[in-house]
Scaffold this motif. Structure first.
Motif, PDB file in Angstrom:
ATOM      1  N   VAL A  73       0.026   5.307   0.166  1.00 45.47           N
ATOM      2  CA  VAL A  73      -1.007   6.318   0.333  1.00 45.47           C
ATOM      3  C   VAL A  73      -0.357   7.689   0.175  1.00 45.47           C
ATOM      4  O   VAL A  73       0.503   8.082   0.973  1.00 45.47           O
ATOM      5  CB  VAL A  73      -1.693   6.211   1.706  1.00 45.47           C
ATOM      6  CG1 VAL A  73      -2.744   7.303   1.858  1.00 45.47           C
ATOM      7  CG2 VAL A  73      -2.326   4.823   1.875  1.00 45.47           C
TER       8      VAL A  73
ATOM      9  N   ALA B  57      -4.646   6.320  -2.926  1.00 42.00           N
ATOM     10  CA  ALA B  57      -4.192   5.070  -2.316  1.00 42.00           C
ATOM     11  C   ALA B  57      -3.941   4.067  -3.430  1.00 42.00           C
ATOM     12  O   ALA B  57      -4.816   3.835  -4.271  1.00 42.00           O
ATOM     13  CB  ALA B  57      -5.220   4.537  -1.333  1.00 42.00           C
TER      14      ALA B  57
ATOM     15  N   ILE C  16      -9.915   0.855   3.118  1.00 43.54           N
ATOM     16  CA  ILE C  16      -8.688   1.661   3.068  1.00 43.54           C
ATOM     17  C   ILE C  16      -9.001   3.112   3.374  1.00 43.54           C
ATOM     18  O   ILE C  16      -8.244   3.790   4.091  1.00 43.54           O
ATOM     19  CB  ILE C  16      -8.006   1.487   1.694  1.00 43.54           C
ATOM     20  CG1 ILE C  16      -7.490   0.044   1.566  1.00 43.54           C
ATOM     21  CG2 ILE C  16      -6.884   2.504   1.496  1.00 43.54           C
ATOM     22  CD1 ILE C  16      -7.013  -0.327   0.184  1.00 43.54           C
TER      23      ILE C  16
ATOM     24  N   TYR D  69       0.840  -1.196   0.000  1.00 44.54           N
ATOM     25  CA  TYR D  69       0.000   0.000   0.000  1.00 44.54           C
ATOM     26  C   TYR D  69       0.874   1.244   0.000  1.00 44.54           C
ATOM     27  O   TYR D  69       1.798   1.367   0.805  1.00 44.54           O
ATOM     28  CB  TYR D  69      -0.910   0.015   1.234  1.00 44.54           C
ATOM     29  CG  TYR D  69      -1.796  -1.198   1.348  1.00 44.54           C
ATOM     30  CD1 TYR D  69      -3.028  -1.253   0.696  1.00 44.54           C
ATOM     31  CD2 TYR D  69      -1.397  -2.310   2.090  1.00 44.54           C
ATOM     32  CE1 TYR D  69      -3.839  -2.380   0.796  1.00 44.54           C
ATOM     33  CE2 TYR D  69      -2.204  -3.438   2.191  1.00 44.54           C
ATOM     34  CZ  TYR D  69      -3.420  -3.465   1.547  1.00 44.54           C
ATOM     35  OH  TYR D  69      -4.209  -4.571   1.641  1.00 44.54           O
TER      36      TYR D  69
ATOM     37  N   VAL E 144      -7.236   5.710   6.278  1.00 44.11           N
ATOM     38  CA  VAL E 144      -6.662   7.025   5.932  1.00 44.11           C
ATOM     39  C   VAL E 144      -7.354   8.131   6.731  1.00 44.11           C
ATOM     40  O   VAL E 144      -6.703   9.035   7.279  1.00 44.11           O
ATOM     41  CB  VAL E 144      -6.794   7.286   4.422  1.00 44.11           C
ATOM     42  CG1 VAL E 144      -6.360   8.703   4.083  1.00 44.11           C
ATOM     43  CG2 VAL E 144      -5.979   6.263   3.625  1.00 44.11           C
TER      44      VAL E 144
ATOM     45  N   VAL F  65      -3.674  -0.551   6.734  1.00 43.75           N
ATOM     46  CA  VAL F  65      -3.630   0.899   6.515  1.00 43.75           C
ATOM     47  C   VAL F  65      -3.865   1.666   7.809  1.00 43.75           C
ATOM     48  O   VAL F  65      -3.135   2.608   8.128  1.00 43.75           O
ATOM     49  CB  VAL F  65      -4.649   1.306   5.430  1.00 43.75           C
ATOM     50  CG1 VAL F  65      -4.726   2.823   5.302  1.00 43.75           C
ATOM     51  CG2 VAL F  65      -4.258   0.685   4.091  1.00 43.75           C
TER      52      VAL F  65
ATOM     53  N   LEU G  37      -8.878   5.068  -4.947  1.00 45.21           N
ATOM     54  CA  LEU G  37      -8.135   3.829  -4.739  1.00 45.21           C
ATOM     55  C   LEU G  37      -7.842   3.224  -6.101  1.00 45.21           C
ATOM     56  O   LEU G  37      -8.745   3.057  -6.924  1.00 45.21           O
ATOM     57  CB  LEU G  37      -8.940   2.842  -3.894  1.00 45.21           C
ATOM     58  CG  LEU G  37      -8.346   1.431  -3.793  1.00 45.21           C
ATOM     59  CD1 LEU G  37      -6.977   1.458  -3.124  1.00 45.21           C
ATOM     60  CD2 LEU G  37      -9.292   0.490  -3.057  1.00 45.21           C
TER      61      LEU G  37
END
Length: 397
Positions: A245, A318, A299, A243, A303, A339, A256
């Motif tokens: 971000v 992301a 996700i 991942y 965040v 995440v 995403l």
């Protein structure tokens, strides 16, 4: 959904444990449940049952799995110790004693002792990108609870409040520090919300619904904060999922981009990555994230928790790269927990977006493939072009 024949031998070999189980079982529930979606609104509703040979409290606890650093195969071995003991009913049917008991055990904070009588036991894999895998299914004749069920006061209050709407109840439980996986479990068995609208909710829908509700609550707070001061890239990896971000100074926007590499669980036979993208603008998204599904909301939640912690908002990209190391689907909880626990840990800061893009490109196995699919990057560059043109018009050189 994935069938046994599509999974690696290491997966289905674990489930042979139950082949000689009798039709009567004294055991415990983690507690846990599973609500199917096939043939909706007439669906299978079940309790997760173990024979007592292992600590049941960890059998349906994604937050604890992440804390302990469990691998994919750890999850498979754990879940192989469960029988999904189920019965079929309508989503609106609450006048069923077995459903009543499944609801009762589902609110518990500790394992619940049970006795079950089964009509038959079958081996059939239930594995997808939403929920943790299951592979032993018993058709219920009867289920009895043989120990006390203990739940927090806030849960008991909201379960018995038939006037509060489901969204408010979910947010109250979240603010009351009830683990998200438990909120999803309670939501699934129709114990939250206005009496008129309570329904049994398939597990995969309840997971996404709770992630979405909590995310919207957090987003409503984030949009009032000042913007982050510079471009940041937060990086994390778990179970073969990588991942990245990217936080960009600007109003809340989020996308995403999923890159599913050849050889990974959802792209076994192709020779090129599969790309999936969903995006929400300043005003959010109308409808459902059709391309990335539950991952979009899981996700996003992680965040937004981070942005709330630091009191800032940002435009967010992301990128999830699913590598061939991700061989068995274990559920979308792995994305959520990776995440939400990884934001702010491995962070790099850049003076501009191009430096961040170059870093992500050099770090991903798929290189810059994500870049051509990014709505937000196109918006950012369009905004920058407009700014430069306006700046030139307003100045005399």
């Amino acid at each position: 959904m994935v069938r046994f024949s599509e999974l690696l031998p290491e997966f289905w070999r674990e489930f042979r444990f139950w082949r000689n189980v009798s039709n009567e079982l004294n055991g415990s529930s983690p507690p846990g449940n599973f609500i199917g979606s096939m043939n909706y609104p007439y669906i299978n509703v079940g309790a997760l049952i173990n024979d007592g040979s292992i600590d049941a409290s960890i059998l349906d606890n994604p937050e604890e799995w992440f804390r302990r650093g469990f691998t994919q195969w750890d999850i498979v071995k754990l879940r192989s110790r469960i029988i999904l003991s189920r019965t079929k009913t309508s989503v609106k049917s609450f006048s069923n004693s077995i459903i009543d008991r499944i609801q009762e055990l589902s609110i518990g904070r500790n394992p619940v002792n049970v006795e079950v009588r089964l009509r038959k036991l079958v081996l059939r894999a239930l594995a997808d990108d939403y929920h943790a895998p299951l592979g032993n299914i018993g058709e219920l004749r009867d289920l009895r609870i043989t120990s006390n069920v203990s739940a927090e006061g806030i849960i008991e209050r909201l379960v018995n409040d038939y006037d509060v709407d489901a969204r408010t109840a979910v947010i109250e439980l979240y603010r009351g520090s009830i683990p998200i996986s438990r909120i999803q479990r309670i939501f699934a068995v129709g114990l939250l919300g206005d009496r008129r609208f309570r329904r049994l909710v398939p597990t995969r829908w309840s997971i996404t619904a709770v992630d979405s509700i909590i995310g919207e609550y957090l987003r409503d707070r984030v949009v009032d904060y000042n913007e982050v001061g510079q471009v940041e890239v937060h990086e994390m990896e778990y179970m073969g999922n990588r991942y990245f971000v990217i936080l960009i100074p600007g109003p809340w926007r989020y996308e995403l981009i999923e890159l599913k590499m050849p050889g990974s669980v959802w792209n076994r036979d192709s020779h090129s990555p599969r790309v999936y993208v969903d995006y929400e603008g300043v005003r959010g998204m109308k409808g459902y994230a059709e391309s990335t599904g539950g991952a979009f909301y899981a996700i996003r939640l992680g965040v937004l928790e981070y942005l709330n912690r630091i009191g800032r908002q940002a435009s967010v990209i992301a990128v999830r790269e699913v590598t061939p190391e991700y061989r068995v689907p274990v559920g979308i909880w792995q994305a959520r927990e990776a995440v939400r626990n990884g934001m702010g840990i491995n962070t790099k800061r850049f003076s501009d977006i191009n430096e961040a893009i170059n870093y992500v490109n050099s770090s991903l196995s798929t290189g810059d493939l994500w870049l051509v699919h990014s709505h937000l990057i196109r918006e950012f560059r369009s905004d920058l072009t407009r700014f430069l043109l306006n700046d030139r018009e307003n100045h005399t050189y």
